[in-house]
Design a protein around this motif. Structure first.
Motif, PDB file in Angstrom:
ATOM      1  N   LEU A  27     -68.023 -27.745  10.886  1.00 27.22           N
ATOM      2  CA  LEU A  27     -68.609 -28.237  12.212  1.00 27.22           C
ATOM      3  C   LEU A  27     -69.751 -28.983  12.030  1.00 27.22           C
ATOM      4  CD1 LEU A  27     -68.224 -28.187  15.232  1.00 27.22           C
ATOM      5  CD2 LEU A  27     -69.556 -26.216  15.126  1.00 27.22           C
ATOM      6  N   LEU A  28     -70.752 -28.776  11.158  1.00 24.74           N
ATOM      7  CA  LEU A  28     -71.666 -29.751  10.882  1.00 24.74           C
ATOM      8  C   LEU A  28     -71.342 -30.959  10.287  1.00 24.74           C
ATOM      9  CD1 LEU A  28     -74.107 -27.339   8.986  1.00 24.74           C
ATOM     10  CD2 LEU A  28     -74.304 -27.728  11.282  1.00 24.74           C
ATOM     11  N   PHE A  38     -67.100 -35.958  16.089  1.00 29.62           N
ATOM     12  CA  PHE A  38     -66.068 -35.025  16.430  1.00 29.62           C
ATOM     13  C   PHE A  38     -64.664 -35.813  16.442  1.00 29.62           C
ATOM     14  CE2 PHE A  38     -69.909 -33.610  18.590  1.00 29.62           C
ATOM     15  CZ  PHE A  38     -69.725 -32.138  18.416  1.00 29.62           C
ATOM     16  N   TYR A  92     -68.198 -32.322  10.882  1.00 32.18           N
ATOM     17  CA  TYR A  92     -67.409 -32.797  11.989  1.00 32.18           C
ATOM     18  C   TYR A  92     -68.193 -33.368  12.815  1.00 32.18           C
ATOM     19  CZ  TYR A  92     -63.324 -32.967  14.997  1.00 32.18           C
ATOM     20  OH  TYR A  92     -61.936 -33.217  15.759  1.00 32.18           O
ATOM     21  N   THR A  93     -69.398 -32.737  13.539  1.00 29.32           N
ATOM     22  CA  THR A  93     -70.325 -33.322  14.262  1.00 29.32           C
ATOM     23  C   THR A  93     -70.986 -34.724  13.814  1.00 29.32           C
ATOM     24  OG1 THR A  93     -70.573 -31.194  14.850  1.00 29.32           O
ATOM     25  CG2 THR A  93     -72.594 -32.654  15.606  1.00 29.32           C
ATOM     26  N   GLU A  94     -71.130 -34.612  12.697  1.00 22.96           N
ATOM     27  CA  GLU A  94     -72.113 -35.820  11.997  1.00 22.96           C
ATOM     28  C   GLU A  94     -70.774 -37.125  12.136  1.00 22.96           C
ATOM     29  OE1 GLU A  94     -74.827 -36.917  10.627  1.00 22.96           O
ATOM     30  OE2 GLU A  94     -75.865 -34.926  11.220  1.00 22.96           O
ATOM     31  N   VAL A 129     -65.430 -24.089  23.355  1.00 22.39           N
ATOM     32  CA  VAL A 129     -66.513 -23.704  22.454  1.00 22.39           C
ATOM     33  C   VAL A 129     -67.006 -22.372  22.619  1.00 22.39           C
ATOM     34  CG1 VAL A 129     -69.096 -24.416  22.401  1.00 22.39           C
ATOM     35  CG2 VAL A 129     -67.517 -25.886  23.585  1.00 22.39           C
TER      36      VAL A 129
END
Length: 215
Positions: free
Chosen positions: A49-50, A57, A52-54, A27
């Motif tokens: 990343l936003l 991951f 991917y997080t939703e 990270v």
């Protein structure tokens, strides 16, 4: 990738093992780097990343990244994962959103593309506050965002007044900000936060409460 002065910044974790035991990741201040034995190491940052997080991951439908972001045009990039591709940018900057002010003389790229006589610059005192006080027409534009696959999304005064809600001193819904009227910091925090939500929004079927309005 350019070290700590670029998209990822400084590392803020040691090397960690993913829950499935297959991958490794670190990270960073601005994102993550994933590694798998079959596809090597790839960064995930910015609006990628936003999204991917939703998606949960590497445990979600996308799985691990299998490629780096690749430029699709002068602004947007595309990144490939085991389960599909995402469109976005690897670094979130103010190029994703603008406060709008008008009128101006002359032209700019932004103005020529989308906003006629509007330009992007500070507008809290001259446009946001008068909008809240019903001193500006409802169709006055307040802000604009770039959205992958949709072009420009704008917010007009009518929509923002609805989001702002009536003055709490005269009753009604208290609104969505800590202060009435909202502070300059709250306005710019709002612009930034809206830009974060767009990668996960379905603008063809928006949920209740969405404040931006598509062109």
């Amino acid at each position: 990738m350019g070290g700590h002065n670029r998209d990822l910044g400084f590392p803020i974790s040691d090397e960690l093992t993913t829950p499935d035991g297959i991958g490794r990741y670190n990270v960073f201040e601005g994102g993550m780097i994933y590694w798998t034995p079959q596809d090597g190491a790839h960064p995930v940052s910015g609006t990628f990343l936003l999204q991917y997080t939703e998606q949960g991951f590497e445990k979600g439908l996308l799985g691990y990244p299998i490629g780096d972001p690749v430029a699709q045009d002068s602004f947007w990039q595309e990144q490939e994962f085991m389960g599909g591709k995402l469109t976005g940018v690897s670094q979130i900057t103010k190029d994703l959103y603008w406060p709008i002010f008008a009128p101006v003389v002359g032209s700019s790229v932004l103005q020529a593309e989308t906003f006629d006589d509007d330009e992007a610059r500070e507008n809290y005192q001259e446009r946001v506050l008068p909008c809240i006080e019903y001193e500006l027409p409802a169709d006055t534009k307040l802000a604009a965002w770039r959205v992958p696959g949709k072009g420009m999304v704008t917010l007009d005064c009518r929509r923002f007044r609805t989001h702002m809600a009536p003055n709490p001193e005269v009753g009604g819904h208290p609104g969505h900000f800590a202060n009435y009227p909202l502070t300059r910091k709250e306005w710019y925090d709002f612009l930034r936060c809206v830009s974060y939500t767009f990668p996960a929004e379905d603008l063809d079927r928006p949920g209740l409460g969405n404040c931006p309005q598509r062109n």
